[in-house]
Enzyme design. Structure first.
Site, PDB file in Angstrom:
ATOM      1  N   ARG A 196      36.276  30.499  45.046  1.00  0.00           N
ATOM      2  CA  ARG A 196      37.467  29.924  45.663  1.00  0.00           C
ATOM      3  C   ARG A 196      37.374  29.999  47.195  1.00  0.00           C
ATOM      4  O   ARG A 196      37.802  29.087  47.893  1.00  0.00           O
ATOM      5  CB  ARG A 196      38.740  30.617  45.138  1.00  0.00           C
ATOM      6  CG  ARG A 196      39.099  30.134  43.758  1.00  0.00           C
ATOM      7  CD  ARG A 196      40.095  31.006  43.020  1.00  0.00           C
ATOM      8  NE  ARG A 196      40.186  30.579  41.631  1.00  0.00           N
ATOM      9  CZ  ARG A 196      41.181  29.885  41.093  1.00  0.00           C
ATOM     10  NH1 ARG A 196      42.226  29.574  41.825  1.00  0.00           N
ATOM     11  NH2 ARG A 196      41.164  29.513  39.833  1.00  0.00           N
TER      12      ARG A 196
ATOM     13  N   ARG B 205      46.968  38.827  45.095  1.00  0.00           N
ATOM     14  CA  ARG B 205      47.566  38.133  43.939  1.00  0.00           C
ATOM     15  C   ARG B 205      47.011  38.675  42.628  1.00  0.00           C
ATOM     16  O   ARG B 205      47.657  38.570  41.586  1.00  0.00           O
ATOM     17  CB  ARG B 205      47.310  36.621  44.056  1.00  0.00           C
ATOM     18  CG  ARG B 205      48.163  35.793  43.130  1.00  0.00           C
ATOM     19  CD  ARG B 205      48.030  34.308  43.374  1.00  0.00           C
ATOM     20  NE  ARG B 205      46.737  33.796  42.918  1.00  0.00           N
ATOM     21  CZ  ARG B 205      46.376  32.516  42.981  1.00  0.00           C
ATOM     22  NH1 ARG B 205      47.212  31.627  43.469  1.00  0.00           N
ATOM     23  NH2 ARG B 205      45.199  32.119  42.549  1.00  0.00           N
TER      24      ARG B 205
ATOM     25  N   ARG C 262      46.531  32.612  32.938  1.00  0.00           N
ATOM     26  CA  ARG C 262      46.767  33.942  33.517  1.00  0.00           C
ATOM     27  C   ARG C 262      47.927  34.585  32.764  1.00  0.00           C
ATOM     28  O   ARG C 262      48.715  33.868  32.140  1.00  0.00           O
ATOM     29  CB  ARG C 262      47.158  33.802  34.995  1.00  0.00           C
ATOM     30  CG  ARG C 262      46.024  33.259  35.835  1.00  0.00           C
ATOM     31  CD  ARG C 262      46.460  33.008  37.274  1.00  0.00           C
ATOM     32  NE  ARG C 262      45.380  32.389  38.006  1.00  0.00           N
ATOM     33  CZ  ARG C 262      45.542  31.466  38.944  1.00  0.00           C
ATOM     34  NH1 ARG C 262      46.755  31.056  39.294  1.00  0.00           N
ATOM     35  NH2 ARG C 262      44.503  30.946  39.564  1.00  0.00           N
TER      36      ARG C 262
HETATM   37  N1  LIG Z   1      53.512  32.695  54.079  1.00  0.00           N
HETATM   38  C1  LIG Z   1      53.045  33.646  53.247  1.00  0.00           C
HETATM   39  N2  LIG Z   1      52.927  34.897  53.703  1.00  0.00           N
HETATM   40  C2  LIG Z   1      52.447  35.891  52.905  1.00  0.00           C
HETATM   41  N3  LIG Z   1      52.070  35.720  51.609  1.00  0.00           N
HETATM   42  C3  LIG Z   1      52.164  34.486  51.118  1.00  0.00           C
HETATM   43  C4  LIG Z   1      52.654  33.384  51.892  1.00  0.00           C
HETATM   44  N4  LIG Z   1      52.636  32.288  51.122  1.00  0.00           N
HETATM   45  C5  LIG Z   1      52.159  32.670  49.925  1.00  0.00           C
HETATM   46  N5  LIG Z   1      51.874  33.980  49.898  1.00  0.00           N
HETATM   47  C6  LIG Z   1      51.294  34.768  48.788  1.00  0.00           C
HETATM   48  O1  LIG Z   1      49.921  34.368  48.683  1.00  0.00           O
HETATM   49  C7  LIG Z   1      49.513  34.325  47.322  1.00  0.00           C
HETATM   50  C8  LIG Z   1      48.940  32.960  47.018  1.00  0.00           C
HETATM   51  O2  LIG Z   1      49.991  31.999  47.044  1.00  0.00           O
HETATM   52  P1  LIG Z   1      50.086  30.861  45.935  1.00  0.00           P
HETATM   53  O3  LIG Z   1      49.811  31.410  44.574  1.00  0.00           O
HETATM   54  O4  LIG Z   1      51.366  30.160  46.152  1.00  0.00           O
HETATM   55  O5  LIG Z   1      48.850  29.958  46.387  1.00  0.00           O
HETATM   56  P2  LIG Z   1      48.342  28.568  45.821  1.00  0.00           P
HETATM   57  O6  LIG Z   1      47.963  27.749  46.983  1.00  0.00           O
HETATM   58  O7  LIG Z   1      49.344  27.978  44.899  1.00  0.00           O
HETATM   59  O8  LIG Z   1      47.041  28.986  45.006  1.00  0.00           O
HETATM   60  P3  LIG Z   1      46.325  28.247  43.764  1.00  0.00           P
HETATM   61  O9  LIG Z   1      45.825  26.949  44.265  1.00  0.00           O
HETATM   62  O10 LIG Z   1      45.243  29.204  43.381  1.00  0.00           O
HETATM   63  O11 LIG Z   1      47.339  28.081  42.665  1.00  0.00           O
HETATM   64  C9  LIG Z   1      50.730  34.656  46.472  1.00  0.00           C
HETATM   65  O12 LIG Z   1      50.645  35.994  46.026  1.00  0.00           O
HETATM   66  C10 LIG Z   1      51.916  34.471  47.428  1.00  0.00           C
HETATM   67  O13 LIG Z   1      52.970  35.347  47.121  1.00  0.00           O
HETATM   68  N1  LIG Z   2      41.659  17.839  41.212  1.00  0.00           N
HETATM   69  C1  LIG Z   2      42.579  18.619  40.642  1.00  0.00           C
HETATM   70  N2  LIG Z   2      42.783  19.862  41.111  1.00  0.00           N
HETATM   71  C2  LIG Z   2      43.738  20.608  40.526  1.00  0.00           C
HETATM   72  C3  LIG Z   2      44.515  20.128  39.460  1.00  0.00           C
HETATM   73  N3  LIG Z   2      45.391  21.103  39.093  1.00  0.00           N
HETATM   74  C4  LIG Z   2      45.167  22.129  39.926  1.00  0.00           C
HETATM   75  N4  LIG Z   2      44.182  21.841  40.786  1.00  0.00           N
HETATM   76  C5  LIG Z   2      43.634  22.677  41.869  1.00  0.00           C
HETATM   77  O1  LIG Z   2      42.815  23.659  41.293  1.00  0.00           O
HETATM   78  C6  LIG Z   2      42.757  24.783  42.154  1.00  0.00           C
HETATM   79  C7  LIG Z   2      42.850  26.054  41.370  1.00  0.00           C
HETATM   80  O2  LIG Z   2      44.052  26.149  40.684  1.00  0.00           O
HETATM   81  P1  LIG Z   2      44.423  27.495  39.891  1.00  0.00           P
HETATM   82  O3  LIG Z   2      45.722  27.227  39.191  1.00  0.00           O
HETATM   83  O4  LIG Z   2      43.291  27.788  38.953  1.00  0.00           O
HETATM   84  O5  LIG Z   2      44.555  28.581  40.928  1.00  0.00           O
HETATM   85  C8  LIG Z   2      43.891  24.609  43.162  1.00  0.00           C
HETATM   86  O6  LIG Z   2      43.316  24.263  44.420  1.00  0.00           O
HETATM   87  C9  LIG Z   2      44.691  23.442  42.633  1.00  0.00           C
HETATM   88  O7  LIG Z   2      45.215  22.653  43.674  1.00  0.00           O
HETATM   89  C10 LIG Z   2      44.278  18.808  38.994  1.00  0.00           C
HETATM   90  O8  LIG Z   2      44.921  18.293  38.060  1.00  0.00           O
HETATM   91  N5  LIG Z   2      43.306  18.104  39.617  1.00  0.00           N
END
Ligand SMILES: Nc1ncnc2c1ncn2[C@@H]1O[C@H](COP(=O)(O)OP(=O)(O)OP(=O)(O)O)[C@@H](O)[C@H]1O
Ligand SMILES: Nc1nc2c(ncn2[C@@H]2O[C@H](COP(=O)(O)O)[C@@H](O)[C@H]2O)c(=O)[nH]1
Length: 223
Positions: free
Chosen positions: A174, A163, A44
């Protein structure tokens, strides 16, 4: 002496894993190290190859980025971005502790990524999907399993849309995966703790609390 237990963070895409992780790593510098996964998805905007937050000091040293800029970036935990061929080659060689197909792309945790963090005696954080959780359970890693869940599908969809990282097709995949994840996370015994990330501060307090013993171990070892 055994090092700190690793931590597996799982939960639907968009539930807030990276957001919580970013806070944790900022508040506890030198305690956690992120296991940088491999993926075949495209980076990204702002994502860099091979960068984990455990590399923050090096990154700052190399590029003179202000800490605030790095920590406010949407991507806290970038990947090793690879082709399918390269990834499959690594899987065939046995380089990965787990791997999965998610939303049309391959993801996986290399043994090396975990070893790199554990060699520094840090708490190794793995961010993996539910398939990763199942596969890690077959290994001897013995992590603490935490699921981060959204308050509802509607809120999850809004967070993912806001996001602005996904195409409509990727978003729909997703959301489909999220429905399955939300069901499976209710199965008893899969996770040590399920945190509903509604209010971010409350979710963060719960996360800190479940990790307090391991955090203390690392801090004591540094004294
Ligand atoms: N408690 C919350 N309230 C409102 N917005 C939130 C909260 N927690 C996270 N967000 C927002 O939601 C979006 C998704 O959060 P984040 O990227 O941390 O998710 P993630 O679980 O890491 O997703 P991925 O698995 O795709 O990486 C972000 O834009 C973040 O700023
Ligand atoms: N099984 C695995 N899942 C993974 C790994 N690294 C990330 N993830 C999961 O992929 C999705 C999507 O991630 P994104 O960065 O494209 O938004 C998210 O649920 C991660 O937890 C891995 O090494 N193994």
């Amino acid at each position: 002496m055994a090092g700190p237990r690793p931590v597996v963070l799982s939960g639907p895409s968009g539930a807030g894993k990276s957001t919580l992780l970013k806070k944790l790593m900022k508040d506890y510098e030198g305690v956690f190290g992120f296991s940088v996964s491999h993926t075949t998805r495209n980076p990204r905007p702002g994502e860099e190859d091979g960068k984990g937050l455990n590399c923050l000091p090096m990154l700052l040293g190399a590029t003179l980025l202000p800490v605030a800029d790095v920590l406010s970036s949407e991507s806290s935990e970038d990947y090793h971005f690879v082709t399918r061929e390269k990834m499959q080659e690594g899987i065939d060689k046995g380089d990965f502790i787990e791997n999965a197909e998610f939303s049309g792309n391959m993801y996986g945790t290399s043994k090396q990524s975990i070893e790199d963090v554990q060699a520094k005696n840090l708490i190794c954080i793995l961010d993996v999907d539910i398939q990763g959780v199942r596969n890690i359970k077959k290994t001897d890693l013995n992590p603490i399993y935490i699921s981060i869940q959204p308050p509802s599908m509607e809120i999850l969809e809004k967070r993912l849309r806001d996001r602005q990282t996904e195409s409509e097709e990727s978003l729909q995949k997703r959301l489909e995966a999220a429905r399955i994840d939300m069901e499976l996370s209710k199965e008893p015994g899969v996770f040590d703790l399920v945190i509903i990330n509604d209010d971010l501060d409350e979710a963060y307090e719960k996360l800190k609390s479940v990790l307090s013993e391991e955090i203390q171990k690392v801090q004591d070892a540094k004294k």
